[in-house]
Design an enzyme around this catalytic site. Structure first.
Site, PDB file in Angstrom:
ATOM      1  N   LYS A  87      -4.357  -9.363  -0.603  1.00  0.00           N
ATOM      2  CA  LYS A  87      -3.396  -9.333   0.761  1.00  0.00           C
ATOM      3  C   LYS A  87      -3.260  -8.210   1.282  1.00  0.00           C
ATOM      4  CE  LYS A  87       1.003 -11.678   2.007  1.00  0.00           C
ATOM      5  NZ  LYS A  87       2.325 -12.247   1.377  1.00  0.00           N
TER       6      LYS A  87
HETATM    7  C1  E4P Z   1       4.332 -14.274   3.215  1.00  0.00           C
HETATM    8  O1  E4P Z   1       3.060 -14.092   2.764  1.00  0.00           O
HETATM    9  C2  E4P Z   1       5.234 -13.323   3.332  1.00  0.00           C
HETATM   10  O2  E4P Z   1       5.276 -12.104   2.370  1.00  0.00           O
HETATM   11  C3  E4P Z   1       6.502 -13.615   3.469  1.00  0.00           C
HETATM   12  O3  E4P Z   1       6.676 -15.070   4.133  1.00  0.00           O
HETATM   13  C4  E4P Z   1       7.692 -13.054   4.317  1.00  0.00           C
HETATM   14  O4  E4P Z   1       8.755 -13.575   4.476  1.00  0.00           O
HETATM   15  P1  E4P Z   1      10.189 -12.918   5.010  1.00  0.00           P
HETATM   16  O5  E4P Z   1      10.160 -12.613   6.234  1.00  0.00           O
HETATM   17  O6  E4P Z   1      11.155 -14.314   4.506  1.00  0.00           O
HETATM   18  O7  E4P Z   1      10.407 -11.665   4.131  1.00  0.00           O
END
Ligand code: E4P
Length: 217
Positions: A87
């Protein structure tokens, strides 16, 4: 649409996995910190534990923000397990690194995406997944699902192969709307997945069936 769970909590991953509908897991540094995972070895071991639990793509996020650092970290993460997807944040060196990973057979998930322009760059660099953050867009007064629709349209018209991974999901309705809008994947907190189960008429109907069943015994 594939279902990923958006957590580093092993108990929640197990619960979603046992439901039989889980296709993968996404994590991020905030989710890892929430579980108290501290230190390089502990972080790497935690990713390995997740990979052993779920046979699907597992997103593991780099911390570096420079090209060399992102590549070095991503190579180490990818070496942990064949299902690891690296990622990478949507920044200039991140896009360069995604292209490097693409050219070297390492799959990536481009994170922190908030616009169609950013999504085009992800696809051009060959990311396996683009992660638009629906909930955070809603939080700031815009409509996150509209971005999913827009990216879906662009990717279809242009023939881009990058999969749209709707992230930052806050509730079951987000999941339904992302499915309508053409998301390939939705990564969700466990509560939002379980929320899809609920309908008061199901509960009322089941109570009546069970009551009437007593008459037949
Ligand atoms: C996913 O890959 C993200 O890291 C995540 O959905 C972020 O979500 P949040 O806005 O609830 O922190």
């Amino acid at each position: 649409m594939k279902f990923f769970i958006d957590t580093a909590n092993l108990a929640q991953i197990k619960e979603a996995h046992e439901l039989g509908i889980l296709d993968g897991v996404t994590t991020n540094p905030s989710l890892m910190a929430k579980e108290g995972i501290k230190g390089h070895e502990a972080v790497m071991n935690h990713y390995k534990a997740i990979c052993e639990m779920v046979d699907g793509d597992i997103s593991a996020e780099v911390i570096a923000t420079d090209f060399d650092g992102i590549v070095a970290e991503g190579k180490a993460l990818a070496a942990l397990h064949p299902n690891i997807v690296v990622k990478v944040p949507m920044i200039k060196d991140g896009v360069k690194a995604i292209k490097w990973f693409t050219d070297n057979g390492i799959r990536t998930n481009c994170t922190l995406v908030f616009s169609a322009g950013q999504a085009i760059l992800c696809a051009k660099a060959g990311a396996a997944y683009v992660s638009p953050f629906i909930g955070r867009i809603d939080d700031s007064g815009w409509d996150g699902v509209q971005l999913i629709e827009q990216i879906s349209h662009i990717y279809t018209v242009q023939g881009f192969k990058t999969e749209i991974l709707a992230a930052s999901i806050r509730n079951p309705n987000h999941i339904i709307r992302c499915a309508e809008a053409g998301a390939d994947v939705c990564t969700c907190p466990l509560d939002s997945i379980l929320g899809l189960l609920k309908h008061p008429l199901t509960d009322i109907g089941l109570a009546k069936f069970l009551e009437d069943a007593k008459k037949t015994q």
